[in-house]
Write an enzyme that holds these catalytic residues in place. Sequence first.
Site, short mmCIF file in Angstrom:
data_model
loop_
_atom_site.label_atom_id
_atom_site.label_comp_id
_atom_site.label_asym_id
_atom_site.label_seq_id
_atom_site.Cartn_x
_atom_site.Cartn_y
_atom_site.Cartn_z
N HIS A 125 0.79 -0.76 -0.03
CA HIS A 125 -0.14 0.45 -0.18
C HIS A 125 1.19 1.50 0.03
O HIS A 125 0.12 2.45 -0.61
CB HIS A 125 -0.84 -0.36 1.03
CG HIS A 125 -1.70 -1.12 1.24
ND1 HIS A 125 -3.01 -1.37 -0.53
CD2 HIS A 125 -2.31 -1.91 1.42
CE1 HIS A 125 -3.67 -2.89 0.82
NE2 HIS A 125 -3.20 -3.13 1.81
N ASP A 135 -2.60 -10.94 -2.46
CA ASP A 135 -3.47 -10.00 -1.36
C ASP A 135 -4.58 -9.67 -1.58
O ASP A 135 -4.68 -9.46 -3.22
CB ASP A 135 -2.58 -9.14 -0.67
CG ASP A 135 -3.11 -8.43 -0.05
OD1 ASP A 135 -2.24 -8.80 1.32
OD2 ASP A 135 -4.23 -7.57 0.99
N HIS A 177 -6.44 -7.27 -0.28
CA HIS A 177 -7.21 -6.02 -0.32
C HIS A 177 -5.80 -5.65 -2.08
O HIS A 177 -4.28 -5.89 -2.52
CB HIS A 177 -5.77 -5.50 0.52
CG HIS A 177 -6.27 -5.65 1.27
ND1 HIS A 177 -5.68 -6.45 2.19
CD2 HIS A 177 -7.36 -5.04 2.35
CE1 HIS A 177 -6.81 -6.15 3.42
NE2 HIS A 177 -7.27 -5.86 4.06
N ASP A 208 -5.10 -13.33 2.91
CA ASP A 208 -5.38 -12.73 3.62
C ASP A 208 -6.92 -13.29 2.71
O ASP A 208 -7.62 -12.68 2.81
CB ASP A 208 -5.71 -11.27 3.84
CG ASP A 208 -5.19 -10.20 2.92
OD1 ASP A 208 -4.98 -10.74 2.02
OD2 ASP A 208 -4.72 -9.61 3.41
#
Lengths: 438, 548
Positions: free
Chosen positions: A116, A155, A157, A244
Site C-alpha cells: 500500500h 493479496d 487488498h 488474506d
Amino acid sequence: MSRCMPSAPTSTGLVLFPAFDWCISPTHPEREERLLYTKDQLIEEGLEDVNNISFFNPEIAAHHDIDRVHLCVPSSRKLLTESHLISAGGAIRAARAVMEREVEKAFAVVRPPGHHAMQTVFGDRGFCIVNIEAIMVEYIRRHYGIRKIAIVDTDCHHGDGTQDIFYNDPDTLFISLHQDGRTLYPGSGFLHESGGPSAPGYTINLPLPPETSEEGFDMAMERAIMPILDAFEPELIINSAGQDNHYTDPITNMNFTAQGYARLNRRLNPDICVLEGGYSIEGALPYTNLGIILAMAGLDTSHVREPDYDPANFVQPPEMNSYIGELCDQAVALFAGREQLRREQAEQGVVTTDKRIYYDTTGFDVRESRSYHLCPHCPGFTEITAAGLDRQVHAFSIPFNACPRCHTRAKDRFQKSSGDGHSQVVLQDRIDDLYELK
Amino acid sequence: MALIIGIDVGGTHADGVLLDGDQVLTKNKVPVDQEKLSEAIITLLRSLLPEPPAKPGAIHLSTTLCTNAIVNDALDEVGMFIQAGPGMNPEFLNCGDHVCWLDGAIDHRGKVVKKPDQDLIDQAVARFGRERLESVGIVTKFSHRNNGHEELVHDQVKPHFAHSSMGHRISGLPNFPRRVYTTWLNAALKSRFSSFQEAMDQGLERLQLDCPCHILKADGGTIPFATAGHFPCESVHSGPSASVMGCLALTPSQEDAILLDIGGTTTDIGILAHGTPLLEPYGVTIKERPTLIRSLNTRSIGLGGDSAVALDVAGFTIGPHKLGPPMGFGGPVPTPTDAMIVLGAIEAGSRQQARAAMALLDPEQPAEEVAGQLLAAFAEQVREAVAEMIEELFDRPVYTVAALLERKKIHPREVIVVGGPAQAMAAPLGQVFQLPCTVPLHFEVANAIGSARTRATLQVSLYADTADGSLSIPETGCREKIRSYFDMEDAEKKVMEVITALAEERGIGTLPEIDFLERQEMNTVRGFRTSGKIISLKAQIRPGLEQL
C-alpha cells in the site's frame, strides 16, 4: 545432500524473518505474534533440512535503496525504522539469492508488508510505509540489468501502492487480483485503473466478488493472468504473496484455501515471492505459507490442509463464475489493446492527474498532483507535487527506461526549480542512481 | 581431590588416563576390536587403576558403540508409530519397514485436532508382535508442544514390547523429521546398548569398582550410564566432543579460538566463542539422517596425516582418501606424513622413502621445498574449512530485529591443535592463520582427558500458553495447568525447579550455573484484545569442565 530427506526439484531460498520484536501497536494485526505460528510450522516441518531449500537472513536495505523508489517526506531517514529497512532488505536478499543463482527461486517471508506504500510517502498507510517489492524491483534493475518484470499481487487488498509506483512504466506489468474495492480497503483497484499514458494496459486489476473461492481464483489464473503474462514475456515474475484471501481471515471476506494458494503458485511459477498481508495467523498462515513454499520448491503439497478443510465448503455459485469469467475477458481485451492505446496517448505532451491519498494509520490526507511529461521514444519523466501534514514536496522522477533527451530535460527542470523554503525539491534519477534534494 | 578415569574409544584403539585434578597420573593405550568393546575397555581400565587403597571417584567413557552400530547398519528393527498431521508428505521418512502411520493431528499450538484411530494402533501392535519386534518408537508432529498422543500410544503399546522410545522425551526442540529419526535410532540402539551395559557392569564388578560411571555425549557433556540406557542415541558422535573438551582442558581459553584434532584421515574442527564450545542448532547428522541429538558444532574434513596426495597444475590434492600408510612407512603414495618426515618433524619412518615421495610429487624441486609447500597447502585447506564454518555460524537464522543487529562474527585469537601430526603442523597452521598456534602437553591423550574432565549437561524447554492455560516441558514429560497470570518469572522458577530435580536424579552434585536461552514472551491477541501470552524459555547446563 541427505538421502533421508526430500529434495526440492527447484532450489528455493527462504528469508524467514518474523520480526518478533516489532509491532505497529500491541493489538494491531501487524504485531509481534503475526508470524509466530508460521515460523513454528515451517521449523517443525524440518524445511531447514530439506535438500535444496536454503534459509537466508535479511540484509539491511540502505536508505539509498528506498530513495530510488520513494519520495519520503521529510526523508527516508526520518520516516523509517530499522524494521522497515530489514523488511525491504529481506526482499532484496531474496532477489539477490535468485539473481546470483544461489537458488532458482526465493520467498521473502518478512514483515512489515509494503504494497500500500505509494511513490510519495508521508507516513504509514494500510500497515505499510515503504513498498518492499518496488524497492526490490528497482534494486534488481539497478544491479542486474533486468528490464521486463511482472508483479502479480495476490493479496486480498488492492495493491494500490505498487500500482501507483509503476503506473506509467510499460516495462512493469502489474496485475492485482483482490476483493472488490467496493467492499474492502483501500477501495480502489477497478478495471479502468489500467496504467498511465505511457503504459496503458500494463496495470490489470481483477476485482473479485466477496466469497470468491478456489474455482474463482483458478479461473482468473487460467483465463486472464496466465495468457496476459505469456503475451508480456517478462524476464522475471514476482508474486506479492498476501494470504488474506483465506476463508479464516478476520479482516476480509474471501473463501480461498491453502490448497488454492499452492495451486495458484504452481501455475504462476514466480521467481520471487514476497509476503504481504494475511492476518489469520493461526488458522491460515502456517498452512498457506507452507503450501506456497512447497509449491515453489516443486514438492508435494497434497498434505497441506487446514485442520478443518472440507472441499465441499468451497463450491461457488454459477452466477459468480460467470461474473468472474466476464471480468477475465475484459482484462484480456484491455491488455490486447495496449499498444494502440499507447500510440494514441503519446501525442498528448503533458498529462496531469490529481489525487487525494489517505493515510489511515494515523489519519491524514495528502494532495498529490502528477504531470507525465510524455515522449514518443520512452515513458518520459514524471513531475510530482504532494502536500500534507504541513509539508510539501516537488519532485522530478526519471524512470530507469527514460531516453537521454527526457533524462536531460528532467534534470534541467530540477536545476531551474527552486525550493521556496516550504517545499523540498527532489530529483529522483534512476538512470544515474541519484537522489538530490534542495 | 577425587581421582577420575577418562577413556576415549576410537576406531582402532582406546586411550585412557587417570587424573588427579588436572594432573595426569597414568596414561595408556590399547588396541580395540569393535566387536568386543567392553573387553578392551575393562582391560584398559585395569591398567589405569590407582594403587590401592586409592580408588577412582568416577569413570567417564566416550564410546563408539552406538556410532559404529549406525555406521555399520547393525541396528535393531523398530516398529514406528508416526502421526504426521497436515504438512509435508511424510513418505520420505526412512526408518525401516515397520511403520504405522497414525491419523489425527496436534497443531502448532499444541491443540488436539483429532485423536489417532484406535483400530490402527491395535492392528499395528498385533502386526509388530507377529514380526517379533522388541523395540518401538512413537513420534507425533508438535509433540514438544503437547505430548498427549505420544503418551496415549505409549500407554497402550508399552506392555507388548521390551523397549519403547517417545520423541518428546529425547528433545524439546522442534523439527519433526529429526524427531522421527532420533526416536527411531534411539529405539534401534536400545538392546545393543543394554547388552554393552550388562557386560560393563560385570567387568566393573570384577574390578570391584562401584564408583559412578558416565557416558560422554556429543554435546560436550556427560550422562549417567544408567540414564544412557534410556537414551543410547545420546552416546553417538562423542569422539569429536571428547576432543573439543580435551583441548579446552589442556589449554583453557577465554577467547574465540579454533580447535583442531588432526588424525590419520580426518581433521576435526571445533570453535570456541569466548572460551565456550558452540553447539549445533538442532543436532548431529549421522548416516545422512538429521537428528535432535544435541551436539557440539564440529566439522570433520577428509584431510589427515595419511591422506593420499597428488600434485598437478592446479596445486596439491590432499585426501579425502587414504591409500595405505605413508611411503615413509612402506605405503604406496605420498602423504603429508612423508612431508613431516622430510622436514624432521617426525622422527620415525624412512627418511629416504619420504624424500622419494616428495620427488614423486615434484622431481624438479628439492624435497624440503615440496614438503614445505605440501604442509602449507594442508594448512590452507584447514583455514578455508574454518572460514566456511565461521561464515555459517554468522548466517544462522535469527528472528528478531535486535538479534539481527547484534550478530557478531567469531574472531579467533588462537589455534589449539591436538592429534598425531599436531606438532608438525603447528608452524604451517600458525603461518596461514596468522595466529598463535598451541600444541598442549599430553596432546596425544587429549580425548581421554576431555572425557575425564567433562561435566554433565542438561537442557529443558518450557512452553507456556496462558490463553490455553497449559504448560509443557517435553524432556520430563511435564504437562500441567497454569493460571492466566503465569509470567516469565514463573517460567524461570519452574524451569529451575525442573532442572534441579533432574540434576539430582542424574547425580549431579553441585549445580553449575544455569543459562537461560531463547527467552521469548509474546502476547496473543484475539479480536483486538490480549487473550494471553505465549512464553517459551530454555535452560541448560552448558558444556564445560568439571570445576576442580
